[in-house]
Motif scaffolding. Structure first.
Motif, PDB file in Angstrom:
ATOM      1  N   THR A 207       0.844  -1.192   0.000  1.00 26.07           N
ATOM      2  CA  THR A 207       0.000   0.000   0.000  1.00 26.07           C
ATOM      3  C   THR A 207       0.875   1.236   0.000  1.00 26.07           C
ATOM      4  O   THR A 207       1.829   1.334   0.780  1.00 26.07           O
ATOM      5  CB  THR A 207      -0.921   0.002   1.235  1.00 26.07           C
ATOM      6  N   PHE A 208       0.530   2.196  -0.861  1.00 27.49           N
ATOM      7  CA  PHE A 208       1.270   3.445  -0.993  1.00 27.49           C
ATOM      8  C   PHE A 208       0.337   4.614  -0.688  1.00 27.49           C
ATOM      9  O   PHE A 208      -0.717   4.737  -1.312  1.00 27.49           O
ATOM     10  CB  PHE A 208       1.816   3.605  -2.413  1.00 27.49           C
ATOM     11  N   ASP A 209       0.728   5.448   0.262  1.00 26.51           N
ATOM     12  CA  ASP A 209       0.002   6.683   0.540  1.00 26.51           C
ATOM     13  C   ASP A 209       0.651   7.769  -0.307  1.00 26.51           C
ATOM     14  O   ASP A 209       1.777   8.183  -0.037  1.00 26.51           O
ATOM     15  CB  ASP A 209       0.082   7.032   2.023  1.00 26.51           C
ATOM     16  N   VAL A 210      -0.047   8.205  -1.337  1.00 23.16           N
ATOM     17  CA  VAL A 210       0.510   9.194  -2.258  1.00 23.16           C
ATOM     18  C   VAL A 210      -0.229  10.529  -2.145  1.00 23.16           C
ATOM     19  O   VAL A 210      -0.216  11.343  -3.058  1.00 23.16           O
ATOM     20  CB  VAL A 210       0.481   8.661  -3.714  1.00 23.16           C
ATOM     21  N   SER A 211      -0.847  10.754  -0.986  1.00 24.41           N
ATOM     22  CA  SER A 211      -1.691  11.933  -0.787  1.00 24.41           C
ATOM     23  C   SER A 211      -0.930  13.247  -0.887  1.00 24.41           C
ATOM     24  O   SER A 211      -1.518  14.275  -1.200  1.00 24.41           O
ATOM     25  CB  SER A 211      -2.411  11.856   0.558  1.00 24.41           C
TER      26      SER A 211
ATOM     27  N   LYS B 140       2.322   6.146 -10.863  1.00 25.44           N
ATOM     28  CA  LYS B 140       1.940   4.993 -11.688  1.00 25.44           C
ATOM     29  C   LYS B 140       3.023   3.921 -11.660  1.00 25.44           C
ATOM     30  O   LYS B 140       4.168   4.175 -11.310  1.00 25.44           O
ATOM     31  CB  LYS B 140       1.746   5.425 -13.146  1.00 25.44           C
ATOM     32  N   PHE B 141       2.631   2.732 -12.089  1.00 28.56           N
ATOM     33  CA  PHE B 141       3.557   1.638 -12.315  1.00 28.56           C
ATOM     34  C   PHE B 141       3.534   1.319 -13.802  1.00 28.56           C
ATOM     35  O   PHE B 141       2.498   1.449 -14.453  1.00 28.56           O
ATOM     36  CB  PHE B 141       3.143   0.387 -11.535  1.00 28.56           C
ATOM     37  N   GLY B 142       4.660   0.883 -14.340  1.00 28.69           N
ATOM     38  CA  GLY B 142       4.722   0.552 -15.753  1.00 28.69           C
ATOM     39  C   GLY B 142       5.474  -0.734 -15.998  1.00 28.69           C
ATOM     40  O   GLY B 142       6.266  -1.174 -15.166  1.00 28.69           O
ATOM     41  N   THR B 143       5.241  -1.310 -17.176  1.00 30.41           N
ATOM     42  CA  THR B 143       5.902  -2.567 -17.542  1.00 30.41           C
ATOM     43  C   THR B 143       7.075  -2.357 -18.481  1.00 30.41           C
ATOM     44  O   THR B 143       7.753  -3.306 -18.845  1.00 30.41           O
ATOM     45  CB  THR B 143       4.902  -3.528 -18.213  1.00 30.41           C
TER      46      THR B 143
ATOM     47  N   LEU C 255       1.039  -0.256 -15.965  1.00 28.51           N
ATOM     48  CA  LEU C 255       0.639  -1.539 -15.395  1.00 28.51           C
ATOM     49  C   LEU C 255      -0.632  -1.304 -14.590  1.00 28.51           C
ATOM     50  O   LEU C 255      -0.666  -0.422 -13.728  1.00 28.51           O
ATOM     51  CB  LEU C 255       1.739  -2.082 -14.493  1.00 28.51           C
ATOM     52  N   THR C 256      -1.675  -2.084 -14.858  1.00 28.28           N
ATOM     53  CA  THR C 256      -2.930  -1.939 -14.114  1.00 28.28           C
ATOM     54  C   THR C 256      -3.330  -3.220 -13.393  1.00 28.28           C
ATOM     55  O   THR C 256      -4.148  -3.170 -12.473  1.00 28.28           O
ATOM     56  CB  THR C 256      -4.070  -1.509 -15.048  1.00 28.28           C
ATOM     57  N   THR C 257      -2.756  -4.347 -13.777  1.00 29.00           N
ATOM     58  CA  THR C 257      -3.082  -5.626 -13.152  1.00 29.00           C
ATOM     59  C   THR C 257      -2.659  -5.622 -11.688  1.00 29.00           C
ATOM     60  O   THR C 257      -1.504  -5.352 -11.362  1.00 29.00           O
ATOM     61  CB  THR C 257      -2.379  -6.780 -13.889  1.00 29.00           C
ATOM     62  N   GLY C 258      -3.600  -5.909 -10.800  1.00 29.26           N
ATOM     63  CA  GLY C 258      -3.306  -5.987  -9.372  1.00 29.26           C
ATOM     64  C   GLY C 258      -3.293  -4.646  -8.661  1.00 29.26           C
ATOM     65  O   GLY C 258      -3.034  -4.587  -7.473  1.00 29.26           O
ATOM     66  N   ILE C 259      -3.575  -3.575  -9.383  1.00 32.21           N
ATOM     67  CA  ILE C 259      -3.499  -2.232  -8.800  1.00 32.21           C
ATOM     68  C   ILE C 259      -4.889  -1.638  -8.645  1.00 32.21           C
ATOM     69  O   ILE C 259      -5.683  -1.636  -9.593  1.00 32.21           O
ATOM     70  CB  ILE C 259      -2.621  -1.313  -9.662  1.00 32.21           C
ATOM     71  N   THR C 260      -5.167  -1.136  -7.447  1.00 26.71           N
ATOM     72  CA  THR C 260      -6.406  -0.397  -7.208  1.00 26.71           C
ATOM     73  C   THR C 260      -6.041   0.937  -6.577  1.00 26.71           C
ATOM     74  O   THR C 260      -5.032   1.064  -5.886  1.00 26.71           O
ATOM     75  CB  THR C 260      -7.378  -1.156  -6.286  1.00 26.71           C
ATOM     76  N   THR C 261      -6.883   1.918  -6.829  1.00 23.91           N
ATOM     77  CA  THR C 261      -6.670   3.262  -6.299  1.00 23.91           C
ATOM     78  C   THR C 261      -7.919   3.671  -5.535  1.00 23.91           C
ATOM     79  O   THR C 261      -9.038   3.434  -6.002  1.00 23.91           O
ATOM     80  CB  THR C 261      -6.411   4.257  -7.448  1.00 23.91           C
ATOM     81  N   SER C 262      -7.734   4.288  -4.380  1.00 26.76           N
ATOM     82  CA  SER C 262      -8.878   4.746  -3.590  1.00 26.76           C
ATOM     83  C   SER C 262      -9.661   5.791  -4.375  1.00 26.76           C
ATOM     84  O   SER C 262      -9.138   6.416  -5.306  1.00 26.76           O
ATOM     85  CB  SER C 262      -8.402   5.318  -2.251  1.00 26.76           C
TER      86      SER C 262
ATOM     87  N   ILE D 111      -4.579   6.662  -2.053  1.00 24.93           N
ATOM     88  CA  ILE D 111      -4.011   5.373  -1.646  1.00 24.93           C
ATOM     89  C   ILE D 111      -3.988   4.442  -2.848  1.00 24.93           C
ATOM     90  O   ILE D 111      -4.997   4.239  -3.520  1.00 24.93           O
ATOM     91  CB  ILE D 111      -4.839   4.719  -0.518  1.00 24.93           C
ATOM     92  N   ILE D 112      -2.819   3.883  -3.123  1.00 27.86           N
ATOM     93  CA  ILE D 112      -2.674   2.892  -4.189  1.00 27.86           C
ATOM     94  C   ILE D 112      -2.326   1.563  -3.527  1.00 27.86           C
ATOM     95  O   ILE D 112      -1.409   1.488  -2.711  1.00 27.86           O
ATOM     96  CB  ILE D 112      -1.565   3.293  -5.178  1.00 27.86           C
ATOM     97  N   THR D 113      -3.069   0.532  -3.892  1.00 29.91           N
ATOM     98  CA  THR D 113      -2.810  -0.808  -3.384  1.00 29.91           C
ATOM     99  C   THR D 113      -2.363  -1.678  -4.551  1.00 29.91           C
ATOM    100  O   THR D 113      -2.979  -1.674  -5.616  1.00 29.91           O
ATOM    101  CB  THR D 113      -4.075  -1.401  -2.728  1.00 29.91           C
ATOM    102  N   PHE D 114      -1.283  -2.401  -4.335  1.00 35.49           N
ATOM    103  CA  PHE D 114      -0.724  -3.259  -5.371  1.00 35.49           C
ATOM    104  C   PHE D 114      -0.630  -4.677  -4.826  1.00 35.49           C
ATOM    105  O   PHE D 114       0.126  -4.953  -3.904  1.00 35.49           O
ATOM    106  CB  PHE D 114       0.661  -2.745  -5.763  1.00 35.49           C
ATOM    107  N   ILE D 115      -1.439  -5.574  -5.383  1.00 35.75           N
ATOM    108  CA  ILE D 115      -1.339  -6.999  -5.076  1.00 35.75           C
ATOM    109  C   ILE D 115      -0.538  -7.600  -6.226  1.00 35.75           C
ATOM    110  O   ILE D 115      -1.007  -7.650  -7.361  1.00 35.75           O
ATOM    111  CB  ILE D 115      -2.724  -7.657  -4.958  1.00 35.75           C
ATOM    112  N   VAL D 116       0.667  -8.025  -5.939  1.00 37.83           N
ATOM    113  CA  VAL D 116       1.582  -8.475  -6.988  1.00 37.83           C
ATOM    114  C   VAL D 116       1.102  -9.816  -7.537  1.00 37.83           C
ATOM    115  O   VAL D 116       1.055 -10.808  -6.810  1.00 37.83           O
ATOM    116  CB  VAL D 116       3.023  -8.592  -6.457  1.00 37.83           C
TER     117      VAL D 116
END
Length: 86
Positions: A22-26, A35-38, A45-52, A57-62
């Protein structure tokens, strides 16, 4: 400095597949979306990533199946750093 994680400037981040991060980017999301990129060209990259809903808050389930190198960057500035997922 363009990225500071736990007091470290522009670090390489190492993730484990299956884990959640979890990343707090507030403090910077309104001016520099994180963002994450491939690929080094910013292929997002959007797979496994949700944003509040507020974007703070960005959550990344690898995922278990993911490229070995991904990058983090700010959407407005393509500065690349990142890790190999272990």
């Amino acid at each position: 400095i363009w990225a500071l994680f736990d007091g470290i400037e522009n670090p390489v981040l190492n993730f484990v597949t299956g884990n959640t991060y979890t990343f707090d980017v507030s403090s910077f999301t309104t001016t520099h979306p994180f963002k994450f990129g491939t690929a080094p060209d910013g292929d997002e990259l959007t797979t496994g990533i949700t944003t509040s809903s507020d974007g703070n808050i960005i959550t990344f389930i690898v995922p278990q199946t993911i490229v070995m190198t991904i990058y983090y960057y700010f959407n407005d500035h393509f500065w690349f750093y990142f890790n190999k997922i272990m």
